[in-house]
Scaffold this motif. Structure first.
Motif, short mmCIF file in Angstrom:
data_model
loop_
_atom_site.label_atom_id
_atom_site.label_comp_id
_atom_site.label_asym_id
_atom_site.label_seq_id
_atom_site.Cartn_x
_atom_site.Cartn_y
_atom_site.Cartn_z
N LYS A 1 -16.33 10.70 -18.19
CA LYS A 1 -16.35 11.86 -17.30
C LYS A 1 -16.56 11.75 -15.99
O LYS A 1 -16.20 12.56 -15.02
N ALA B 1 -12.00 12.54 -20.68
CA ALA B 1 -13.38 13.40 -20.35
C ALA B 1 -13.77 14.20 -21.57
O ALA B 1 -15.15 14.31 -21.40
N ARG B 2 -13.11 14.38 -22.37
CA ARG B 2 -13.48 15.06 -23.27
C ARG B 2 -13.80 14.35 -25.03
O ARG B 2 -14.43 14.64 -25.66
N LEU B 3 -13.52 13.17 -24.75
CA LEU B 3 -14.26 11.99 -25.73
C LEU B 3 -15.62 12.00 -25.85
O LEU B 3 -16.27 11.98 -24.71
N SER C 1 -11.50 15.84 -34.63
CA SER C 1 -11.96 14.58 -33.51
C SER C 1 -13.49 14.09 -33.85
O SER C 1 -14.13 14.55 -34.83
N GLN D 1 -8.21 13.86 -18.41
CA GLN D 1 -8.54 15.02 -19.03
C GLN D 1 -8.97 14.81 -20.37
O GLN D 1 -10.04 15.24 -20.90
N HIS D 2 -8.22 14.08 -21.20
CA HIS D 2 -8.63 13.74 -22.63
C HIS D 2 -9.61 12.76 -22.86
O HIS D 2 -10.62 12.73 -23.54
#
Length: 640
Positions: free
Chosen positions: A7, A159-161, A204, A156-157
């Motif tokens: 992030k 940061a969502r992990l 996920s 962006q992806h």
């Protein structure tokens, strides 16, 4: 804490925004004014600074971008495979490589044009070389439009992990879709995973945390897996496979015996055997979920035989739970945690590090009993209450908790704080004034007969007042004192009058000439004599005085045309003389010269500051037309 936190990666701007950021920074941070009259060396340095600063800005921005993004070869294999599944490792490396190549190309362009600027012979040639250098740099960055857009989507992806620590204590929940994995996750952790009555609700990896034996644990909820070959699995299923393959954890494989998930028991057992190679060297916990709908004892003979055959697998333990009734949830969690702790301890004992630790530990044990007497462990009675609190032990020390229970409990019992006072005499603890000095408190210094003595003094005072001891005649001032008082009063009155006159004079002399003449006794002859003494022209002063006089207006006959013309000529001449002599009325000529000089001296510092240098930023047009004109709707005046 997690070793990886994606992030923190900075936002990747688009190619056009990238150029705007760098070029505007160059405009703001470097000088903006240059003139043809400067020496050629100064002009070259001016434009070489522009080119070098732009190169440094590009290099800095691209370098930070390349450092923020993780390198696939340097991170944990779990994250490397996860990124390969989600973004394709080759495309990711290619995008970062193109940015690195662009940085080197920009450095080469700047180096070439700085070399050319050293041989420029005019301001125009320097300006054109600088323009060409910045244009080639901008062209290189515009070609990276697709790479920058791809990396922004990857950022962006990423940061969502979830932030997963691959080395900490971990429980992995896996199995077919809709078998109760997310429900168990919500029960044992503080996570809030979406639970729905259909397959593939979880798409996920989800991470939750819990505490067990004063240790922090992470629980990973994986998407459902179907029983088909590895090459046929989609991206959602491959996330679960990656977590099972690379994370050292306790595997909790869920089986729905009620078949409410939509898959038979045979399919679920077959999936267990197909992915079992991923469970090597890891503790396995078989969890039979939804036991409120179907228990093992109620299975048919065929299904019971298949389950019994599964339980004979080496290293497999079983448990049952129901997330709907909370039956067996905590027991399943505790058994899985205990198995993982035991496995981690065994793994550490097999390493070489344990030898170094054991060499530092030594427990001394006596080889024989001293004196042949057995001496067991003994705790003194004074310390028994401090070591443990046993309500059944009659020899234990009484605590405040016991006194509270005996006196009525909380809210009724009041703690006695004075009993712990350390005083010379215990009888002093509960005195009304317990402050002690030299073995006494404040009350010990009070005379017991002080009230009687105070009453006797009051009676004596009343007797003296009645006898008139405190009465006295008014002091009679003699004539000398009276004279001094009158003199002082007259002096104060005179000072007040002088102060008022001074204020009046100060208010009337603020301008060059008084607005009105206070002293009416002064004649024109006296004024002319005074002005001649100051060196002022008599005729001028007389004309001015006559022009400012206010004679009473009388009703007269209407003048003839000749008289009117003569009067107009006289007024015009008088006005011209006033204009001609206006500079000589208030001040002398030497005073005018001195005041003009002082004025110029005061303006000198401001004139020096007003000069503009080559590094001063100038804004020639505060409202450029391209920003303040164009089509706007009715009532819309917001241009930006």
């Amino acid at each position: 804490m997690s070793l990886y936190n994606f992030k923190k990666i900075a936002v990747v701007p688009s190619a056009s925004d990238f150029l705007d950021i760098v070029l505007s920074k160059t405009q703001r941070k470097t000088p903006t004014v240059i003139h043809p009259g400067y020496k050629i060396s100064r002009i070259r340095a001016f434009y070489m600074r522009k080119v070098r600063f732009t190169q440094d800005s590009f290099d800095e921005k691209l370098g930070l971008m390349l450092e923020d993004f993780p390198k696939v070869d340097n991170i944990h294999p779990f994250y490397a495979d996860l990124m390969n599944i989600l973004y394709d490792k080759d495309h990711y490396k290619l995008a970062l490589g193109q940015l690195n190549t662009a940085r080197h190309l920009i450095d080469a362009v700047a180096k070439d044009y700085v070399r050319l600027l050293k041989f420029a012979d005019s301001l125009f040639r320097c300006k054109q070389l600088k323009k060409a250098a910045l244009g080639r740099m901008a062209t290189i960055m515009k070609r990276q439009k697709d790479s920058l857009g791809y990396l922004e989507q990857v950022r962006q992806h990423l940061a969502r992990l979830p932030s997963i620590d691959p080395n900490t204590r971990t429980l992995i929940v896996c199995g077919y879709p809709n078998v109760g994995k997310s429900s168990f996750m919500n029960k044992v952790t503080r996570a809030n995973v979406d639970v729905q009555p259909y397959a593939f609700t979880t798409k996920s990896l989800f991470v939750g945390h819990m505490d067990f034996k004063y240790l922090r644990w992470q629980v990973i909820d994986t998407p459902g897996i179907l029983d088909h070959p590895l090459e046929d699995r989609n991206t959602i299923e491959m996330q679960s496979i990656t977590a099972l393959a690379h994370l050292r954890a306790c595997i909790m494989y869920f089986i729905d015996l009620s078949e409410q998930c939509g898959f038979s028991i045979e399919d679920q057992i077959s999936l267990f055997h197909s992915i079992k190679p991923l469970f090597a060297n890891k503790p396995i916990q078989l969890v039979f979920s939804k036991m409120d709908a179907q228990r093992i004892e109620d299975l048919g003979e065929a299904h019971r035989a298949m389950v019994d055959q599964l339980l004979k697998e080496p290293g497999v333990e079983t448990s049952a739970l129901s997330s709907f009734t909370d039956e067996g949830v905590m027991d399943t969690r505790n058994r899985a945690c205990e198995r993982l702790l035991a496995t981690r301890v065994e793994a550490k004992l097999k390493t070489n590090k344990i030898t170094d630790v054991l060499n530092k530990l030594h427990l001394a044990q006596p080889t024989e009993k001293r004196g042949g007497v057995d001496r067991p462990a003994f705790i003194p009675e004074a310390a028994r209450g401090r070591v443990r609190y046993d309500h059944q032990d009659p020899k234990r020390r009484r605590l405040e908790r016991d006194l509270e229970v005996e006196e009525g409990g909380s809210g009724v019992y009041n703690v006695d704080l004075r009993k712990h006072y350390q005083l010379k005499d215990d009888s002093w603890k509960y005195d009304a004034i317990p402050e002690i000095m030299d073995g006494k408190n404040v009350a010990d210094f009070v005379d017991p007969e002080i009230e009687a003595q105070l009453e006797a003094l009051e009676r004596e005072e009343e007797r003296l007042v009645e006898q008139g001891l405190y009465e006295s005649d008014e002091d009679i001032l003699d004539s000398e004192d009276e004279r001094i008082r009158d003199t002082a009063a007259s002096i104060r009155e005179r000072k007040a009058i002088m102060k008022a006159e001074s204020q009046l004079r100060r208010s009337n002399t603020t301008s060059g000439l008084p607005r009105r003449i206070v002293n009416r006794s002064v004649t024109n002859r006296d004024l002319q004599t005074h002005l001649e003494g100051m060196g002022i022209n008599e005729a001028v002063s007389e004309a001015v005085a006559r022009s400012r006089s206010c004679a009473p207006v009388k009703r007269a006959r209407s003048p003839s045309r000749a008289e009117s013309l003569a009067r107009e000529a006289s007024v015009a001449a008088r006005a011209q003389s006033q204009v001609r002599s206006r500079g000589e009325v208030g001040l002398r000529s030497e005073d005018i010269t001195k005041s003009t000089k002082l004025k110029r001296m005061a303006e000198r510092s401001r004139n020096q500051v007003a000069r503009q240098g080559e590094s001063d930023r100038s804004i020639p047009n505060l409202k450029p037309k391209h920003l303040f004109s164009g089509k706007r709707g009715v009532g819309k005046n917001d241009r930006r």
